[in-house]
Design an enzyme around this catalytic site. Structure first.
Site, PDB file in Angstrom:
ATOM      1  N   GLN A   1     -37.823  45.680   4.101  1.00 19.93           N
ATOM      2  CA  GLN A   1     -37.249  46.932   3.620  1.00 19.93           C
ATOM      3  C   GLN A   1     -36.998  46.876   2.115  1.00 19.93           C
ATOM      4  OE1 GLN A   1     -34.417  47.136   7.445  1.00 19.93           O
ATOM      5  NE2 GLN A   1     -33.910  48.730   5.975  1.00 19.93           N
TER       6      GLN A   1
ATOM      7  N   ARG B   1     -28.683  51.275  10.245  1.00 16.40           N
ATOM      8  CA  ARG B   1     -28.728  52.726   9.984  1.00 16.40           C
ATOM      9  C   ARG B   1     -27.368  53.223   9.486  1.00 16.40           C
ATOM     10  NH1 ARG B   1     -32.570  56.980  13.165  1.00 16.40           N
ATOM     11  NH2 ARG B   1     -32.625  58.481  11.506  1.00 16.40           N
ATOM     12  N   CYS B   2     -26.839  52.490   8.525  1.00 16.81           N
ATOM     13  CA  CYS B   2     -25.545  52.888   7.991  1.00 16.81           C
ATOM     14  C   CYS B   2     -25.377  52.270   6.626  1.00 16.81           C
ATOM     15  CB  CYS B   2     -24.428  52.441   8.915  1.00 16.81           C
ATOM     16  SG  CYS B   2     -23.574  50.950   8.460  1.00 16.81           S
TER      17      CYS B   2
ATOM     18  N   GLU C   1     -28.768  58.368   7.835  1.00 22.14           N
ATOM     19  CA  GLU C   1     -27.835  57.604   8.663  1.00 22.14           C
ATOM     20  C   GLU C   1     -26.713  58.436   9.243  1.00 22.14           C
ATOM     21  OE1 GLU C   1     -28.489  53.870   5.739  1.00 22.14           O
ATOM     22  OE2 GLU C   1     -26.638  54.991   5.695  1.00 22.14           O
TER      23      GLU C   1
END
Ligand code: CDP
Length: 795
Positions: free
Chosen positions: A228, A375-376, A749
């Site tokens: 990522q 996802r945060c 998110e």
């Protein structure tokens, strides 16, 4: 500058700019099977790596016998810590500056930890070889929970660290303790609740892996990596391996979901790279599903106590929280180094609260390391869960409607920019507007009536309504406060317009399914008046793309999106001078019209020129005052983060006989500022809500008392499928970010962060009349049934 896109009317101008539902460009290759993932990469002479993993959670390794494995036809090498030590690769730094064994040096610290690696001509042979490596273990007592880890007589996990006398890692706190304690002493009402945010796994469809290829002719290593953050990974690879950075090329090809799991560096990457250098052949390492769940970055695992102090009429005066965090065997949390508890300090949420204080203790345990931002934005999920759950607890205590209590405490729309009690600078918001919209969409009053009716009739199925009015914080930097392993969190964009009028945009972030190839092209289309089809977006190759910190924490749009807009505006500035030359006018008389996307002479709209004509001019007739070509780069350090928000309302039906929960209605109103592509946003919301349902209802990485991971595969770690996902009704409001060049905030998110408390609040709400104040996640039918039973509601 014309002030950027107008939120009231940005509609893409028919060229695929801001606000248009442009179909995702990348989908053509994905839906026709032409995606190119790491495991699709095959190189001549490529070898395969399999990792030998420990069956024990805590054990000393006395001896490793490689001989049976080495005797197997096709096995080329078996590597242990000793072999790696000869190349100074026995250990690697984590993102929080801890030191992790690449292969176990002396002592195993979690089940499935990497003990040895087998390199073979074929994956199956490598797997057979791994089974033949004989390891003599001396099993030690494991410590599984953070609570056990901090007991005085707990076995010491990190005995290799000189100053480590126990399993305690750090204490952290934020806010004004004294002022908060005072508010609590003077309050009319106080409430307290204990809640666990269970250990989760990001579980991307594609597991982690790499193909490392050392070229002895160029002294250069190319690593195709499920990354990522390819640029940061290149810097780290260079630092760990000693190979100069310009001789390291990281390529992230198509990535099948990351969700934070692909931010850390894992031992498999280092082993494959070391093996490729030593053997001078390409080496592929690709995890299996259980390896991914059991060993790579987990998320959450916070045991939290929340407290609120309020007046009788529901005005929240203070919030207090205390957290016990299980970090696993190494401190390998993936978050900016100055924030040991991530952005947990946004636990005052959407509310104007006078005093706040939070404290946290982190501990080592014999479980896999992690604490990634699933996802945060770095622990904001835990913070949102805490405050949104506590508001519901308070509403129950005061017998107030949970929508009304929120309304009384929201930071007012005219109070932005707003500084929270824990020192966070919110850019913009209009929380009441989003809540009102959600209440209307959810038919709130009707369901409240229905809830009452069911209780009065002693019905078998109860109705519960849950609300979450969350605020996120996304878009890290600024660089002065946010970094990864010391590298400031800026991001970058490089736009090159070709002589024929089309352009290539290269960005420092890395898409993993979010659709950047479309939405980032839309930003360029908007800012340059080009057609979106004429812009290609490239990313993920450190040899050609500008340096960036990668995609996580919904930072792509706030940071690289901003860099893209600024780079495009730089191109536009130069284009103006070329336009003046072509139109034979003074540069100060040239105006750009966002609607038509053309440049024209002030007061003479007929004397206009398109960006395609300007591109030709830049290469074929450039003015003597300018360099030829049409290109610009921007490295963007955001002045602040962006604060997207939303209101979610969930209506559930809880079966008193079975504990099953059915979703009757699921409303999500989001505000991510100016919207680039509503269709992409809708997809992001749907996916995130599905993950929120997984969190609330089924996902949990569990361990038994011996540290065996009992939730480490998809038979035991339950993910939601289409069967479990209800129909979502989505809506939006638009409150632009005042400091972002195109007024956008992140969005990816929000649904994962915002939905779990709405779901839990709904289930608790169904039982609130019987005194239930909390139900722990994941709310599987047995957990819900127990809660019903405890409340005297079970059938
Ligand atoms: O960093 P990541 O891409 O995961 O998150 P994001 O910045 O929230 O963006 C997710 C996707 O939604 C990207 O394709 C964005 O360009 C798109 N988006 C949008 O269309 N409008 C916004 N205001 C925010 C994001």
């Amino acid at each position: 500058d014309d002030g950027g896109p107008d939120p009231e009317k940005h509609h893409g101008h028919g060229r695929g700019g801001m606000g248009e539902e442009v179909k995702r460009k990348e989908d053509k290759r994905f839906i026709t099977g032409r995606g190119n993932y790491v495991d699709d990469i095959k190189k001549p002479g490529m070898l395969h790596c399999e990792i030998v993993r420990s069956p024990h959670a805590h054990a000393r390794v006395n001896e490793i016998d490689k001989s049976r494995a080495l005797n197997l036809d096709g096995v080329v090498a078996v590597l242990t810590a000793e072999d790696l030590a000869a190349h100074e690769l026995a250990t690697m730094p984590t993102l929080m500056d801890d030191t992790q064994d690449v292969l176990v040096n002396d002592k195993v610290k979690f089940q499935s930890q990497e003990v040895a690696a087998v390199i073979a001509t074929d994956r199956y042979v490598a797997k057979d070889g791994a089974e033949k490596v004989e390891v003599d273990y001396e099993v030690l007592d494991p410590v599984v929970t953070a609570e056990e880890a901090l007991e005085a007589d707990a076995p010491l996990i990190r005995d290799e660290l000189e100053d480590q006398e126990d399993n305690h890692i750090f204490d952290w706190d934020v806010g004004d303790k004294e002022a908060t304690d005072e508010v609590f002493e003077e309050a009319d009402v106080t409430v307290e609740e204990q809640m666990e945010y269970q250990r989760l796994h990001p579980a991307p469809i594609e597991t982690c892996g790499c193909v490392a290829d050392w070229d002895p002719g160029k002294d250069k290593i190319t690593v195709h990596l499920t990354s990522q953050a390819p640029h940061a990974h290149r810097t780290l690879f260079s630092q760990v391996s000693g190979i100069p950075e310009h001789k390291v090329r990281i390529v992230s090809p198509d990535i099948g979901g990351g969700f934070g799991n692909k931010v850390p560096i894992y031992p498999g990457y280092v082993v494959a790279a070391a093996a490729s250098v030593v053997l001078e052949q390409p080496v592929k390492w690709m995890e299996e599903r259980s390896e991914n769940i059991q060993t790579t970055g987990f998320a959450r695992d916070y045991d939290m106590t929340g407290e609120l102090a309020a007046t009788e009429d529901g005005i929240i005066k203070g919030v207090r929280t205390d957290v016990l965090a299980n970090h696993g065997a190494y401190n390998a949390v993936a978050q900016p180094s100055k924030f040991p508890a991530g952005f947990f300090n946004i636990f005052t949420g959407s509310y104007d609260i006078e005093a706040a204080y939070g404290s946290l203790t982190a501990a080592f345990t014999n479980t896999a390391p992690g604490g990634v931002a699933y996802r945060c934005s770095f622990r904001v999920t835990e913070a949102v869960y805490l405050i949104e759950r506590m508001v519901k607890v308070l509403a129950q205590e005061l017998d107030m409607d949970p929508a009304e209590i929120r309304r009384r405490n929201f930071i007012p729309a005219d109070a932005f920019p707003y500084e929270s009690a824990t020192g966070w600078n919110y850019d913009s918001g209009d929380y009441e507007k989003a809540l009102d919209k959600a209440l209307e969409m959810a038919d709130y009053d009707h369901y409240r009536e229905e809830q009452k009716r069911r209780i009065e009739e002693d019905a078998d199925k109860l109705i519960g309504i849950g609300i979450s009015s969350f605020t996120e914080v996304v878009g890290a930097g600024p660089g002065k406060s946010c970094d990864i392993a010391g590298i400031e969190m800026f991001d970058s964009a490089d736009i090159r317009v070709n002589p024929t009028g089309n352009a290539v945009l290269r960005v420092g972030v890395q898409t993993q399914g979010q659709g950047h190839e479309t939405t980032f092209a839309q930003i360029v289309a908007e800012e340059l008046g080009m057609d979106v089809d004429n812009i290609s977006v490239e990313h993920g190759d450190t040899d050609t793309d500008p340096y960036g910190l990668g995609t996580y924490g919904s930072r792509s749009t706030p940071v690289a999106g901003a860099a893209t807009a600024v780079a495009a505006r730089k191109v536009r500035e130069k284009a103006k001078s070329i336009a003046a030359n072509e139109l034979e006018a003074a540069e100060e008389d040239i105006e750009w019209d966002r609607e038509s996307g053309e440049f024209h002479v002030a007061g003479a709209p007929d004397r206009s020129i398109t960006i395609t004509e300007i591109a030709a001019g830049a290469y074929m007739n450039h003015p003597s005052s300018e360099e030829p070509g049409l290109e610009a780069v921007n490295y963007y350090d955001p002045p602040e983060m962006t604060y997207p928000f939303g209101s979610y309302i969930v209506v559930v039906e809880v079966d008193r006989e079975t504990g099953e929960v059915d979703f009757e209605k699921f409303v999500a109103v989001d505000d991510c500022g100016n919207r680039i592509n509503p269709m992409v946003i809708e997809g992001q919301i749907h996916g995130g809500l599905a993950q929120g349902i997984g969190t609330a209802m089924m996902e949990h990485v569990t361990y038994d008392e011996n540290g065996n991971c009992t939730g480490g595969d998809f038979m035991n770690y339950l993910l939601p499928t289409a069967n479990e996902i209800p129909n979502f009704e989505t809506g939006y409001t638009v409150t632009p970010s005042p400091h972002h060049p195109i007024g956008a905030k992140g969005v990816g998110e929000s649904p994962t962060v915002g939905s779990p408390p709405a779901i839990v609040n709904a289930v608790v709400d169904a039982m609130a009349h019987a005194g239930t104040t909390h139900v722990e996640m994941p709310m599987t039918p047995d957990v819900v049934w127990e809660a019903l039973d405890e409340a005297g509601l079970s059938l």
